[in-house]
Design an enzyme around this catalytic site. Structure first.
Site, short mmCIF file in Angstrom:
data_model
loop_
_atom_site.label_atom_id
_atom_site.label_comp_id
_atom_site.label_asym_id
_atom_site.label_seq_id
_atom_site.Cartn_x
_atom_site.Cartn_y
_atom_site.Cartn_z
N ALA A 94 0.85 -1.18 0.00
CA ALA A 94 0.00 0.00 0.00
C ALA A 94 0.88 1.23 0.00
O ALA A 94 2.10 1.13 0.18
CB ALA A 94 -0.91 0.02 1.22
N HIS A 150 -0.23 0.83 9.31
CA HIS A 150 1.07 1.28 8.80
C HIS A 150 0.93 2.55 7.94
O HIS A 150 1.61 3.55 8.18
CB HIS A 150 1.72 0.15 7.99
CG HIS A 150 3.06 0.49 7.42
ND1 HIS A 150 4.24 0.13 8.04
CD2 HIS A 150 3.42 1.16 6.30
CE1 HIS A 150 5.25 0.57 7.32
NE2 HIS A 150 4.79 1.19 6.25
N GLU A 151 0.04 2.51 6.97
CA GLU A 151 -0.09 3.67 6.07
C GLU A 151 -0.63 4.86 6.83
O GLU A 151 -0.20 6.00 6.61
CB GLU A 151 -0.96 3.34 4.86
CG GLU A 151 -0.55 2.11 4.06
CD GLU A 151 0.93 2.05 3.69
OE1 GLU A 151 1.56 3.12 3.54
OE2 GLU A 151 1.47 0.93 3.57
N GLU A 176 10.38 4.30 7.30
CA GLU A 176 9.89 2.93 7.24
C GLU A 176 10.20 2.13 8.52
O GLU A 176 9.34 1.45 9.05
CB GLU A 176 10.41 2.21 6.00
CG GLU A 176 9.89 2.79 4.68
CD GLU A 176 8.37 2.86 4.57
OE1 GLU A 176 7.66 2.21 5.38
OE2 GLU A 176 7.89 3.58 3.68
N1 TRP Z 1 5.84 3.55 1.29
C1 TRP Z 1 5.16 2.30 1.05
C2 TRP Z 1 4.98 1.66 2.40
O1 TRP Z 1 5.86 1.13 2.99
C3 TRP Z 1 5.94 1.40 0.17
C4 TRP Z 1 5.58 1.36 -1.27
C5 TRP Z 1 4.36 1.25 -1.79
C6 TRP Z 1 6.46 1.36 -2.38
N2 TRP Z 1 4.43 1.17 -3.15
C7 TRP Z 1 5.70 1.23 -3.51
C8 TRP Z 1 7.82 1.43 -2.49
C9 TRP Z 1 6.28 1.16 -4.79
C10 TRP Z 1 8.40 1.39 -3.75
C11 TRP Z 1 7.64 1.25 -4.88
O2 TRP Z 1 3.98 1.76 3.00
ZN ZN Z 2 5.84 2.24 4.90
#
Ligand code: TRP
Ligand code: ZN
Length: 865
Positions: A261, A296-297, A319
């Protein structure tokens, strides 16, 4: 591609020459030709005459205006360069893109009938030319125009400020996000959805609109996600004092998504896997994962969005911290011990493997070729362990004081991991100089512990040594600050008291710890709760482990002692098998398993976890050289021995715990977990009555957890009833890709000799699609990463298969290809025959002149070893 693949270095960071404070996007959606007009306010930063250099990929450039005048410009290696720009000006860029042709799922693309975006890490440059780096924070407005019938819903970040209809059948909506943000948090969605609406009232009394968008007809699978969102919002207020900041929070579920996500400001986009659930179609694990990922999101809104990363080397800043927060969320809402056990398994299994392989890197990498390759277990899971160690060293109160300081100091900024640690240090007064090394050093530290009992002086002494073996990326290692939690018990398992239950700060390469007043040699529980992501070496006597397994006050320690004991016999038996001796298991061990199984005082999911034999992949981490066949044989032997000797207990526990009507409660989830473990052992026994139990379990199931438990068991025992179950399942679910993923995974993990043939034939199954990352992971990913016995077939057929798949995905979806390649990279750990077969496939890939940057980085690192 290979020719221009360049490495970027963390220490080469420079502040941007220009900033963009405001960007107004005007996007006219069309399947094959979307028009994007970006009007930005650009300002020179500092005293220099440098040209403006903007990133862009896969764009058709139509026009460039500086303060409304056409200017000359150059395109050089995917960058738009404009010389002699004023110090402050309006930049208007018109580009065209083709979303329908975008199979990489990065930038603007079509997921089914909807348009959506994925901009992290560097996808925004596929939408328009821009300063695509996280330290450029701009206020965004987004005006979207699209066909009204096909795309009645048009979404972007922030608040909806205007909308209207055009005369040509299109309509438009304009959004404004009041918070400055880096472009990786930009999002746009257009489509026709069902929407679930709700509200949340924050602690300061503001009402937030919550909207969850799902494909038409899926509303009945959206309730759990919504309730998870509300729990997340409440939890972040209670535990971290952090409140939501916009008036609306939207989540959209899409079928085609490379990852789990994405935390786009006010408009999260989710892989449908982490949204959709009802009891018929989703397992207890699916429910758990939805709550975890929604959390998380949501938590990223503060740790990631309000405070973001200065550069991508700092990814763990958001992260690692956000994974720590989601783990705490899950632990506060559910079972802390079970959560800890499951997270520790990931570190000890795949994360340790990553650290021992060619892609080894610190949680804050120093060199990156393709950023997408660094969304790793190391950055995420080990990153979270590093935050957890800080929490252990500081304690909750000082940790929260550190969080408050971090937020008040850096709100609205793009910062570094160092800034985070500094806030923790300043708020707590604890010196974290040595601790910072965790950010810089890769590899898995080894804690070697020996003990000594001095009866005359009633002293118990522990000698602790630390060292970190060299890794592919770093030869020299230094001393780390390692919090070592330990407790002492007497020989019968009696707890010796809080004064003997402490966290020792190991800050030197050798340290001794003395305990006085010991009338007998105590039993020591070392590395309680896995207080640091290290490998522990301590020569435990079986008897001491049995004491800890049965009497420790900590559920985690009980499980961990069971693992340590099992690991001893796994090592020993693999050695025996390699020497052509028969494997063996002491009766005492089996007896303890029987006792655990019957223990009415233990949490049922703890029993389930203790009864589970480590997977073949995690067993592999016990060895430097991996013997897949011996490991497979030993694992089968251990499972079969327990299954045979404890058959009646399994049947008894199965019957006691079988749930009647589906309820998503802690108690019932734990029961189903235990029941599924029992069922697998029962199936391994496999006489007629046993088969009957498995079959009845399948037919009476009113939920997906039980359905899959029966199928899993039947597969494990290779029971004839499996066939019929598989057919029934397929007939019922063939139109539901997410559910069919279970069916694909089941076949991909089959121990049967024809497994690869089956996997190959499933590539043509109507429910399968090479375009959908979830399907790819379920079938190809599972076969290569979770079925080592068949993937590592000595004829190399598994390797060739994976390479052929990667050849195909190299163009269509390099990100997913690059994740699937992992098992091939580990060739160094295998025997010479397998090594050369694996290398041969890697060389075939590396010979391609058009290898994607993603694969190139990994293949070349692997082959360079
Ligand atoms: N920031 C996202 C998360 O950890 C990670 C993520 C979602 C992502 N889609 C992506 C990272 C595509 C690289 C490419 O929640
Ligand atoms: Zn994340």
């Amino acid at each position: 591609m290979t020719g221009i693949a360049k490495e970027k270095y963390r220490l080469a960071y420079k502040t941007p020459d220009f900033v963009i404070e405001q960007i107004d996007l005007d996007i006219s959606l069309n399947e094959t030709c979307t028009q994007v007009t970006a009007t930005s306010l650009v300002k020179r930063q500092g005293d220099h005459k440098n040209s403006l250099v903007l990133d862009g990929e896969e764009l058709t450039l139509i026009s460039v205006l500086v303060d409304k005048n056409a200017v000359s410009y150059r395109i050089e290696n995917n960058q738009l360069c404009i010389d002699n720009v004023p110090d402050s000006f309006e930049l208007k860029i018109e580009t065209q893109i083709n979303p329908a042709a975008n199979s990489a799922l990065e930038g603007l693309y079509k997921s089914g009938n909807a348009f959506c975006t994925q901009c992290e890490a560097e996808g925004f440059r596929r939408i328009t030319y821009y300063l695509d780096r996280p330290d450029v924070l701009a206020r965004f407005t987004t005006r979207i125009t699209a066909d009204k019938a096909a795309y009645p819903i048009l979404l972007s970040n922030g608040n909806r400020i205007a909308a209207g209809d055009n005369t040509d059948g299109t309509h438009w909506v304009q959004w404004r996000d009041p918070f400055p943000k880096p472009c990786y948090l930009f999002a746009l969605v257009a489509g026709d959805f069902d929407v679930l609406k709700d509200t949340f009232t924050t602690k300061s009394g503001r009402t937030v609109q919550l909207e969850l968008f799902v494909d038409k007809g899926n509303l009945n699978r959206s309730y759990h996600a919504m309730s998870s969102l509300k729990k997340s919002m409440a939890w972040d207020e209670q535990r971290f004092g952090l409140e939501y900041d916009l008036d609306i929070y939207m989540i959209v579920a899409v079928d085609f998504f490379n990852m789990g996500a994405m935390e786009n400001k006010g408009l999260n986009i989710f892989n449908a896997k982490f949204v959709l659930a009802n009891s018929e179609s989703a397992t207890d694990t699916d429910y758990f994962d939805i709550e975890r990922v929604i959390g998380h999101e949501y938590f990223h809104n503060w740790t990631g969005n309000r405070i973001t990363c200065r550069d991508w080397f700092q990814l763990s800043l958001k992260e690692g911290l956000t994974v720590f927060r989601d783990q705490e969320f899950s632990s506060d809402l559910g079972s802390r011990a079970i959560n800890r056990i499951r997270n520790v398994k990931i570190i000890r299994g795949p994360q340790f493997a990553e650290d021992a392989g060619p892609m080894s890197h610190p949680i804050r990498p120093d060199v990156v070729m393709e950023m997408n390759n660094f969304y790793t277990l190391t950055v995420y899971e080990k990153g979270s362990e590093v935050i957890r160690m800080l929490h252990t060293i500081l304690g909750e109160e000082r940790f929260q004081a550190g969080m408050r300081l971090y937020v008040s100091r850096h709100d609205g900024q793009a910062v570094t991991c160092d800034d985070f640690v500094q806030a923790m240090q300043d708020a707590s007064g604890i010196d974290l100089t040595r601790f910072r090394q965790w950010y810089a050093q890769s590899g898995t530290p080894v804690l070697n512990v020996t003990d000594e009992f001095d009866a005359a002086n009633q002293k118990y002494i522990l000698h602790v040594k630390q060292h970190t073996p060299p890794t592919a990326d770093q030869k020299e290692k230094s001393v780390l600050h390692i919090p070592l939690s330990l407790a002492l018990y007497d020989q019968k398992g009696g707890y010796l008291g809080d004064q003997y239950d402490q966290v020792i700060n190991i800050c030197q390469d050798q340290q001794s710890i003395e305990f006085n007043g010991m009338t007998e040699k105590p039993v020591v529980a070392l590395l309680q709760d896995f207080s640091a992501p290290v490998k522990l070496e301590f020569d435990y006597a079986d008897q001491d482990l049995l004491v800890l397994m049965q009497h420790s006050r900590s559920a985690f320690t009980r499980w961990d002692a069971a693992q340590t004991l099992l690991n001893k016999y796994i090592r020993m038996n693999v050695e025996r098998v390699r020497n052509l001796q028969k494997p063996e298991l002491p009766a005492a061990l089996v007896d303890v398993f029987a006792e655990i199984l019957r223990d009415q005082t233990l949490d049922k999911s703890l029993i389930a976890e203790m009864m589970r034999i480590p997977s073949e992949t995690s067993m592999a981490e016990l060895f430097d050289e991996i013997d897949v066949d011996a490991i497979h044989e030993v694992r089968c032997f251990i499972e079969q021995s327990i299954a045979t000797q404890l058959h009646d207990v399994f049947v008894e526990v199965y019957q006691q715990n079988k749930t009647i009507q589906y309820q998503l409660t802690q108690t019932d989830i734990a029961k189903r977990d235990l029941v599924s473990v029992c069922l697998a052992y029962i199936a391994l026994n496999g006489n007629e009555a046993d088969q009957q139990i498995v079959s009845a379990h399948f037919h009476s199931a009113d939920n997906m957890t039980d359905v899959l438990a029966a199928m899993q068991a039947a597969k494990q025992g290779q029971l004839p009833v499996l066939q019929e179950m598989m057919h029934a399942f397929e007939a019922k679910w063939q139109h539901d890709g997410l559910v069919m993923d279970n069916w694909f995974r089941l076949q991909a993990t089959s121990p049967a000799a024809d497994c690869l043939d089956v996997v190959k034939s499933l590539l043509k199954h109507p429910s399968f699609s090479m375009q959908n990352p979830n399907r790819l992971r379920a079938l190809i990913g599972t076969f290569s990463a979770a079925n080592p016995y068949r993937f590592h077939a000595i004829d190399g057929s598994g390797y060739t298969f994976l390479r052929e798949m990667l050849d195909e995905l190299n163009h269509s979806n390099p990100q997913v290809a690059s994740r699937l390649i992992t098992p091939l990279l580990q060739f160094k750990r295998f025997d010479p025959t397998r090594q050369s077969l694996m290398k041969q496939e890697l060389k075939r890939l590396s010979a391609r002149p058009d290898l994607s940057r993603d694969l190139f980085e990994k293949v070349s690192k692997a082959l360079a070893q």
